[in-house]
Design a protein around this motif. Structure first.
Motif, PDB file in Angstrom:
ATOM      1  N   MET A   1       0.859  -1.192   0.000  1.00 32.17           N
ATOM      2  CA  MET A   1       0.000   0.000   0.000  1.00 32.17           C
ATOM      3  C   MET A   1       0.896   1.243   0.000  1.00 32.17           C
ATOM      4  SD  MET A   1      -3.294  -0.899   0.207  1.00 32.17           S
ATOM      5  CE  MET A   1      -4.475  -0.105   1.308  1.00 32.17           C
ATOM      6  N   GLN A   2       0.506   2.202  -0.788  1.00 29.63           N
ATOM      7  CA  GLN A   2       1.268   3.439  -0.851  1.00 29.63           C
ATOM      8  C   GLN A   2       0.376   4.584  -0.383  1.00 29.63           C
ATOM      9  OE1 GLN A   2       1.990   2.802  -5.102  1.00 29.63           O
ATOM     10  NE2 GLN A   2       4.153   3.100  -4.670  1.00 29.63           N
ATOM     11  N   GLN A   3       1.032   5.670   0.024  1.00 26.41           N
ATOM     12  CA  GLN A   3       0.249   6.822   0.470  1.00 26.41           C
ATOM     13  C   GLN A   3       0.172   7.862  -0.644  1.00 26.41           C
ATOM     14  OE1 GLN A   3       1.332   8.805   4.311  1.00 26.41           O
ATOM     15  NE2 GLN A   3      -0.816   8.405   4.701  1.00 26.41           N
ATOM     16  N   PHE A   4      -1.031   8.332  -0.878  1.00 24.65           N
ATOM     17  CA  PHE A   4      -1.261   9.331  -1.924  1.00 24.65           C
ATOM     18  C   PHE A   4      -1.830  10.605  -1.311  1.00 24.65           C
ATOM     19  CE2 PHE A   4      -1.322   5.285  -4.052  1.00 24.65           C
ATOM     20  CZ  PHE A   4      -0.611   5.525  -5.205  1.00 24.65           C
ATOM     21  N   ARG A   5      -1.591  11.708  -2.007  1.00 22.91           N
ATOM     22  CA  ARG A   5      -2.102  13.020  -1.596  1.00 22.91           C
ATOM     23  C   ARG A   5      -2.994  13.534  -2.722  1.00 22.91           C
ATOM     24  NH1 ARG A   5      -1.090  18.341  -2.530  1.00 22.91           N
ATOM     25  NH2 ARG A   5      -1.039  19.764  -0.765  1.00 22.91           N
ATOM     26  N   ALA A   6      -4.253  13.787  -2.399  1.00 19.32           N
ATOM     27  CA  ALA A   6      -5.183  14.312  -3.394  1.00 19.32           C
ATOM     28  C   ALA A   6      -5.496  15.764  -3.077  1.00 19.32           C
ATOM     29  CB  ALA A   6      -6.474  13.490  -3.398  1.00 19.32           C
ATOM     30  N   ALA A   7      -5.224  16.660  -4.025  1.00 21.46           N
ATOM     31  CA  ALA A   7      -5.604  18.072  -3.893  1.00 21.46           C
ATOM     32  C   ALA A   7      -6.899  18.258  -4.665  1.00 21.46           C
ATOM     33  CB  ALA A   7      -4.507  18.964  -4.448  1.00 21.46           C
ATOM     34  N   ILE A   8      -7.946  18.657  -3.950  1.00 20.11           N
ATOM     35  CA  ILE A   8      -9.297  18.724  -4.526  1.00 20.11           C
ATOM     36  C   ILE A   8      -9.768  20.182  -4.526  1.00 20.11           C
ATOM     37  CG2 ILE A   8     -11.684  17.955  -4.252  1.00 20.11           C
ATOM     38  CD1 ILE A   8     -10.391  15.566  -2.585  1.00 20.11           C
TER      39      ILE A   8
END
Lengths: 85, 85
Positions: A1-8
């Motif tokens: 599992m990897q960590q993602f950053r979502a800018a919304i």
């Protein structure tokens, strides 16, 4: 599992009246910024999440936007997902 | 005079508690998105203004952020200015 950053970015649709944006524009003009033509106010939400792939993360974030973060009747949204270091 | 579009992002400083972000994270987890690690909520403001040069537009927008759009005690801001077609 990897960590993602979502800018919304959630914005009101162009045809929807934006009282917050109008108030900000008024405030700026009263401070002397007469060159302000218009202001639109929206939301900027950063979600950190874990997923197996960036495709999975993008799919999850799209669902989150449609189900909770944006009101599809009056708002548009777009987002960018990036792998977090 | 040319018309410029400034996209402004106002975020709480990392050390500041963000009840709105915590509420969004709770909401997402209750909807079944258990992979959400954290959420930070901020503002996305689009200002349309006229200026002679992009340097002048950037200077004006910087002042607007520092004087009205962001609270420098608890918030950070950044912005991008582009010439509007």
């Amino acid at each position: 599992m990897q960590q993602f950053r979502a800018a919304i970015y959630v914005t009101l649709k162009p045809v929807v009246n934006d009282p917050q944006g109008l108030a900000i524009a008024d405030g700026l003009r009263h401070l002397g910024y007469g060159s302000v033509a218009s202001v639109r106010a929206g939301k900027y939400i950063v979600v950190t999440l874990t997923a197996h792939t960036s495709q999975e993360a993008e799919q999850l974030v799209g669902q989150m936007c449609a189900r909770l973060l944006a009101n599809p009747v009056i708002e548009d949204y777009r987002f960018e997902v990036s792998l977090q270091q």
